[in-house]
Design a protein around this motif. Structure first.
Motif, PDB file in Angstrom:
ATOM      1  N   THR A 190      50.395  29.161 -21.369  1.00 47.53           N
ATOM      2  CA  THR A 190      50.631  28.878 -20.341  1.00 47.53           C
ATOM      3  C   THR A 190      51.979  28.307 -19.484  1.00 47.53           C
ATOM      4  O   THR A 190      52.654  28.305 -18.382  1.00 47.53           O
ATOM      5  CB  THR A 190      49.479  28.633 -18.778  1.00 47.53           C
ATOM      6  N   PRO A 248      49.227  19.782 -17.352  1.00 50.57           N
ATOM      7  CA  PRO A 248      49.115  18.571 -17.366  1.00 50.57           C
ATOM      8  C   PRO A 248      50.398  18.913 -16.530  1.00 50.57           C
ATOM      9  O   PRO A 248      49.717  17.986 -15.317  1.00 50.57           O
ATOM     10  CB  PRO A 248      50.112  18.250 -18.786  1.00 50.57           C
ATOM     11  N   PRO A 249      51.681  19.572 -16.190  1.00 50.35           N
ATOM     12  CA  PRO A 249      52.608  19.182 -15.565  1.00 50.35           C
ATOM     13  C   PRO A 249      52.116  19.811 -14.281  1.00 50.35           C
ATOM     14  O   PRO A 249      52.772  19.287 -12.999  1.00 50.35           O
ATOM     15  CB  PRO A 249      53.893  19.910 -15.794  1.00 50.35           C
ATOM     16  N   TYR A 250      51.068  21.329 -14.033  1.00 46.55           N
ATOM     17  CA  TYR A 250      50.450  21.387 -13.330  1.00 46.55           C
ATOM     18  C   TYR A 250      49.584  20.627 -12.892  1.00 46.55           C
ATOM     19  O   TYR A 250      49.992  20.536 -11.362  1.00 46.55           O
ATOM     20  CB  TYR A 250      50.221  22.580 -13.294  1.00 46.55           C
ATOM     21  N   ILE A 265      49.665  24.730 -19.230  1.00 49.30           N
ATOM     22  CA  ILE A 265      50.065  24.208 -18.453  1.00 49.30           C
ATOM     23  C   ILE A 265      48.889  23.562 -17.342  1.00 49.30           C
ATOM     24  O   ILE A 265      50.154  22.597 -16.769  1.00 49.30           O
ATOM     25  CB  ILE A 265      50.420  25.661 -17.828  1.00 49.30           C
ATOM     26  N   LYS A 297      59.819  18.632   2.591  1.00 52.06           N
ATOM     27  CA  LYS A 297      60.444  19.465   1.787  1.00 52.06           C
ATOM     28  C   LYS A 297      59.679  19.597   0.366  1.00 52.06           C
ATOM     29  O   LYS A 297      59.008  20.137  -0.190  1.00 52.06           O
ATOM     30  CB  LYS A 297      61.892  19.731   1.988  1.00 52.06           C
ATOM     31  N   THR A 355      51.008  32.281 -12.947  1.00 48.04           N
ATOM     32  CA  THR A 355      50.967  31.797 -14.349  1.00 48.04           C
ATOM     33  C   THR A 355      50.283  32.316 -15.159  1.00 48.04           C
ATOM     34  O   THR A 355      49.557  32.618 -16.149  1.00 48.04           O
ATOM     35  CB  THR A 355      52.140  30.940 -14.623  1.00 48.04           C
ATOM     36  N   GLU A 356      49.028  31.226 -14.956  1.00 43.47           N
ATOM     37  CA  GLU A 356      47.144  31.217 -15.350  1.00 43.47           C
ATOM     38  C   GLU A 356      46.634  32.781 -15.035  1.00 43.47           C
ATOM     39  O   GLU A 356      46.658  32.849 -16.205  1.00 43.47           O
ATOM     40  CB  GLU A 356      46.689  30.056 -14.983  1.00 43.47           C
ATOM     41  N   TRP A 387      59.191  26.612   5.578  1.00 43.49           N
ATOM     42  CA  TRP A 387      60.609  27.170   5.459  1.00 43.49           C
ATOM     43  C   TRP A 387      60.891  27.089   6.675  1.00 43.49           C
ATOM     44  O   TRP A 387      62.401  27.760   7.086  1.00 43.49           O
ATOM     45  CB  TRP A 387      60.213  28.575   4.844  1.00 43.49           C
ATOM     46  N   ILE A 445      55.845  24.948  -6.703  1.00 47.79           N
ATOM     47  CA  ILE A 445      55.084  24.868  -7.973  1.00 47.79           C
ATOM     48  C   ILE A 445      53.673  24.771  -8.299  1.00 47.79           C
ATOM     49  O   ILE A 445      53.553  25.542  -9.656  1.00 47.79           O
ATOM     50  CB  ILE A 445      55.894  23.247  -8.666  1.00 47.79           C
ATOM     51  N   LEU A 495      53.937  10.176 -14.038  1.00 50.45           N
ATOM     52  CA  LEU A 495      52.743  11.318 -14.894  1.00 50.45           C
ATOM     53  C   LEU A 495      52.083  11.478 -15.844  1.00 50.45           C
ATOM     54  O   LEU A 495      50.881  12.280 -15.649  1.00 50.45           O
ATOM     55  CB  LEU A 495      54.385  12.216 -15.634  1.00 50.45           C
ATOM     56  N   TYR A 553      57.553  15.359 -22.930  1.00 48.72           N
ATOM     57  CA  TYR A 553      56.570  15.274 -22.288  1.00 48.72           C
ATOM     58  C   TYR A 553      55.641  17.065 -22.637  1.00 48.72           C
ATOM     59  O   TYR A 553      55.042  17.057 -22.725  1.00 48.72           O
ATOM     60  CB  TYR A 553      56.640  14.987 -21.065  1.00 48.72           C
ATOM     61  N   VAL A 566      49.901  17.516 -12.525  1.00 47.87           N
ATOM     62  CA  VAL A 566      50.970  16.209 -11.432  1.00 47.87           C
ATOM     63  C   VAL A 566      51.780  17.192 -10.197  1.00 47.87           C
ATOM     64  O   VAL A 566      51.592  15.735  -9.102  1.00 47.87           O
ATOM     65  CB  VAL A 566      52.034  15.535 -12.845  1.00 47.87           C
ATOM     66  N   ILE A 613      53.385  28.821  -7.860  1.00 42.02           N
ATOM     67  CA  ILE A 613      53.654  29.299  -9.604  1.00 42.02           C
ATOM     68  C   ILE A 613      53.171  29.493 -10.849  1.00 42.02           C
ATOM     69  O   ILE A 613      52.312  29.903 -11.880  1.00 42.02           O
ATOM     70  CB  ILE A 613      55.367  28.876 -10.232  1.00 42.02           C
ATOM     71  N   ALA A 614      52.093  28.027 -10.835  1.00 41.19           N
ATOM     72  CA  ALA A 614      51.230  27.673 -11.856  1.00 41.19           C
ATOM     73  C   ALA A 614      49.978  28.188 -11.747  1.00 41.19           C
ATOM     74  O   ALA A 614      49.627  29.444 -12.867  1.00 41.19           O
ATOM     75  CB  ALA A 614      51.141  26.437 -12.097  1.00 41.19           C
TER      76      ALA A 614
END
Lengths: 475, 448
Positions: free
Chosen positions: B255, A258-260, A256, A300, A315-316, A359, A308, A234, B310, A262, A311-312
């Protein structure tokens, strides 16, 4: 007593015995290099030499040979860096996080994925050195008490955090990979038929004798390293994302990131693992170990992380509108409809839409589709970084500074260098080291085989290469 | 080793005793009494507090983000004498959001366990499975609260903000009206709860049917609908976080906020699941849950408490670092605004949700010990109440916030109602899903 539910699909097919695993994996390490390997290796070497020439000229002449200008002062160089670091996420995720989650399907792909990780991080690091223009002064990036006066690195800069994050990640990944190799190196040592290979593999096997105590230590250290690596998976891309997100450039500064980043890194890493494994399993005839189930599981994860990332993106886009900040809204509208619209829509199509094809069960179990979409995903992830970096920069606050970026011969040549480096390293690995972790695959034979041979144990005997013993018990 | 692997009976029924019901009723009644006493005290002392509010709002607006701060404070102070009512509404909203999160995480946990083909968690699967039964309650409460107290909670519901000729016109909020308007908000609110609850009833029905008839049809169906839930929740977890919490401070945006709230809900839900498993074991239920299950649950709580931290830190660091007025005001208000009354909960949030569980759950043995698991879970459960407190209170009640009988009362009422619903749900089925195809794996779960 461990129980494996009958609803779980088998992970090893072909009724393999322990001896078969050794034979099947060691075959290519012990045999002479094949013609195909030689051709591939020479091709990679040619690319590397060409790239090295380009890189040499970049350093000789200076970074002015790149297409950067006063507005877009950061383009392919950093795009390629982030792209390679991202790819370097899958190996440690597979070996660390999937180990903590006790996912048995990781055993036959972790070795190659970790090797891929290490080489990808080396490629990424090469772009850092390229950035410097004067690579012989690279140690200036370290916080060394120096003799040049009271000059220190700028601890406020995320680029310095990058130096720590990536070097830590590289070290731990390397140790993890090497520790996992030790039992297999010992196997090769024990089977070696000439002194040279016995000496070399024996040295690296560090006296492994396969006793219960060594295995116990192996298990412990694996778990400890997995525990250390998990936060590292991470942290690396988190800090890479902060290279951008700590700034106040519209399109870069968003929480958003950092996690996006990753998620995007794991996404591209798995795609690269797919590409490499799909070739390896065919060339080395490892279809019984890297099965369609493995490919499906990785697909998968590609769909999950791709979603993910999707979605980011949304979101942005939404928050850019919701915030009511003109600059932010403009940056995003400009991405989608401005002069770089093609890069934006390439990114959207490749990263968000293409993984949704998985899918369909038949598509995610199709080798051809998997290979194709994996390539698409990595093209998309390259464009993602390009879009973030270049489209945010090319519209400066002052319209008089607006500019476009066009890569030069050397932008492209230096990127090609990294492919040559990666290909060369991976081909060397796949020839001289076992591409599948024999020891760990043997650990799941009993619980996860499609069918068990009558006698699962037994040792490969005698002149192994001339008279292979694999599959004997299965018949 | 025989003792470790001796599998106790899987026939177990939870009994929701009349004694437990009585205790919950008493708890709820005490909560109600506290609310009434607290409200009475607030209503009589509110003149004093309103004066404070104005003064402190001015402090909060001492820098660049002044307009935003005053707007938010205006939402609270604008209604003058009814500031104590605002505090009541804010408390209801806070608890409703918090318990909605715990409930929906039960469904989230089940769904990703199905999707990931997890085997180990089957033996206690009925516990997360019972949690979403509380969703209709919080859904209805939120709907009613929005109708009755929406003006006190949500600044953006005020009509005068959207009228350009009006003095109170706010161009930024007007720009958000495509999303933040009452009809669309209500549609979303209803959609979330109907969607979450409906998908849960499908999974729950399949799970109970599996107990009766066995076979794989219900398992396969659960995987499909669990995945459908994950897709739906992937979007709605973020949008609901914007609606329920982020829109309170209408100007502010981040965000990360959707995933931040998801991380907060998730770790709280995991802590509640773990606490319930431990408590049921102590009461003599769930004999088949062994120390390996407990350790794995502990690992989940440990890992996702770090994950929440985090996300918290990433959001904080990036906003702190860029120091943009429209963003930093959020932390400014919590750190030094309103006379600094939010500084304590701000730090309590970090201590209870990160430092304490991080240190306590570090070792292997602590994750296998009932008392330590309970301590860490309680720390997180209480800690995340403060997480939502810090996120909801400054934008609603501002300087009138506090921690008194009203807060305790509402926590008590909601907690008792939640325990009631979950217990009733648990009592409806065998505590262990008898015919789950992964049950054998889970019964023999041994990570040593």
């Amino acid at each position: 007593m461990h129980v494996t539910s009958p609803v779980r699909p088998p992970l090893v097919t072909g009724g393999k015995t322990y001896a078969d695993v050794t034979e099947d994996v060691c075959r290519h390490v012990e045999g002479k290099p094949t013609k195909e390997w030689k051709i591939a290796f020479i091709a990679a070497l040619v690319v590397l030499i060409y790239g090295t020439a380009c890189l040499f000229w970049t350093w000789w002449e200076g970074l002015g040979v790149w297409g950067l200008n006063k507005t877009v002062g950061w383009a392919w160089d950093i795009t390629n860096f982030v792209w390679w670091v991202g790819i370097g996420h899958a190996g440690t995720l597979i070996s660390a996080i999937l180990l903590l989650f006790r996912q048995k399907w990781r055993t036959s792909i972790n070795r190659a994925a970790e090797a891929m990780t290490i080489f990808a991080v080396i490629c990424a690091a090469s772009f850092i050195l390229m950035h410097m223009g004067r690579p012989w002064l690279a140690y200036w990036a370290l916080p060394l008490p120096n003799t040049f006066g009271s000059l220190w690195v700028n601890f406020n800069s995320p680029l310095v955090w990058d130096v720590f994050a990536i070097s830590t990640y590289f070290s731990v990944s390397l140790v993890f990979w090497y520790i996992g190799l030790i039992p297999d190196l010992a196997t090769i040592r024990d089977r070696a038929q000439n002194k040279v290979s016995r000496f070399i593999y024996g040295t690296f096997a560090m006296g492994w004798n396969g006793s219960a105590k060594t295995w116990s230590r192996y298990e412990y250290i694996s778990l400890i390293l997995a525990g250390l690596s998990t936060p590292l998976v991470l942290s690396v891309h988190t800090i890479v994302s902060m290279d951008f997100a700590t700034s106040v450039i519209p399109g870069w500064h968003t929480t958003i990131f950092p996690p996006y980043f990753v998620a995007g890194a794991i996404f591209s890493g798995f795609a690269m693992v797919q590409n490499l494994m799909l070739i390896t399993r065919v060339v080395y005839r490892l279809e019984d170990y890297i099965t369609i189930e493995h490919i499906e599981s990785m697909n998968k994860i590609i769909t999950l992380t791709g979603s993910i990332v999707g979605i980011a993106y949304l979101t942005e886009f939404f928050i850019a509108w919701y915030s009511g900040v003109e600059y932010e809204s403009y940056a995003f509208i400009n991405r989608a409809t401005g002069p770089y619209w093609w890069a934006y829509w390439a990114m959207m199509t490749c990263n968000v839409i293409s993984p949704q094809l998985f899918w369909s069960r038949s598509l995610r179990r199709s080798v051809t589709w998997t290979f194709f979409i994996s390539v698409i995903v990595n093209i998309g992830m390259w464009f993602e970084r390009f879009v973030i970096i270049v489209t945010s920069l090319h519209r400066d606050y002052l319209p008089s500074s607006w500019a476009m970026f066009s890569p030069t011969f050397y932008d492209i040549g230096d990127y090609i260098f990294s492919f040559g480096l990666f290909g060369t390293l991976f081909l060397l690995f796949s020839k001289y080291l076992p591409v599948v972790n024999m020891a760990e695959v043997k650990a799941i034979i009993r619980s996860s085989s499609e069918r068990l041979p009558k006698n699962i144990s037994g040792v490969a005997k005698g002149a192994r290469v001339a008279n292979p013993s694999f599959n004997k018990d299965a018949e | 080793m025989a003792s470790v692997h001796a599998i106790p009976s899987i026939e177990e029924r939870f009994e929701f005793t009349s004694g437990a019901k009585r205790n919950l009723l008493i708890g709820g009644a005490i909560g109600l009494a506290l609310i009434i006493i607290g409200a009475f005290l607030l209503a009589n002392g509110s003149g004093h507090e309103t004066a404070h509010a104005a003064e402190n709002a001015a402090n909060a607006g001492a820098d660049h983000g002044a307009t935003a701060a005053q707007h938010e404070a205006g939402a609270a102070g604008g209604h003058g004498g009814s500031s104590w009512m605002t505090r009541i509404w804010a408390n209801i909203w806070l608890n409703a959001v918090y318990f909605t999160g715990i409930s929906v995480i039960g469904m989230f946990f089940m769904s990703y366990n199905y999707l990931a083909q997890a085997g180990w968690s089957v033996v206690f699967k009925r516990i997360p499975e019972a949690l979403p039964s509380f969703l209709p309650v919080t859904g209805v409460i939120m709907l009613i609260t929005f109708f009755l107290g929406g003006h006190d909670l949500f600044h953006w519901t005020h009509e005068d903000l959207y009228d350009a000729s009006n003095e109170g016109y706010d161009a930024i909020i007007d720009g958000k009206s495509g999303f933040l308007n009452t009809p669309f908000f209500l549609i979303r609110l209803v959609l979330y709860f109907v969607g979450w609850y409906f998908l849960w009833t499908v999974l729950r029905k399949a799970s109970l049917e599996e107990d009766r008839i066995g076979g794989l049809t219900n398992y396969d169906k659960s995987v499909k609908f669990g995945t459908a839930f994950l897709v739906f929740f992937a979007v709605t977890s973020s949008t609901s976080a914007w609606d329920f919490v982020m829109s309170i401070e209408t100007h502010w945006f981040s965000t990360m906020f959707g995933w931040y709230t998801l991380a907060s809900w998730h770790v709280t839900g995991l802590a509640v699941i773990t606490l319930m498993v431990v408590t049921l074991r102590e009461r003599g239920y769930l004999k088949a849950v062994n120390h390996s299950h407990l350790q794995d649950l502990g690992k989940f709580v440990f890992a996702f408490s770090i994950f929440w931290t985090y996300v918290w830190f990433a959001q904080f660091l990036l906003i702190y670092y860029a120091n943009l007025p429209e963003e930093i005001i959020h932390y400014k208000e919590r750190f030094s605004g309103y006379g600094g009354i939010y500084r304590a909960p701000f730090f309590i949030n970090l201590i209870l949700n990160f430092f304490f569980p991080f240190l306590v759950l570090m070792t292997r043995d602590s994750k296998r010990t009932h008392s330590i698991l309970k301590l860490a879970c309680w720390s997180i459960i209480v800690g995340h109440y403060f997480d939502f407190y810090v996120n909801i209170m400054p934008g609603t009640v501002g300087a009138n916030a506090g921690f008194g009988p009203v807060e305790f009362g509402f926590i008590l009422v909601f907690a008792c109602a939640f325990i009631w619903f979950v217990s009733a749900q648990l009592a409806k089925a065998n505590l262990i899903p008898k015919n789950h195809p992964m049950l054998e794996e889970s019964l023999h779960h041994d990570i040593a």
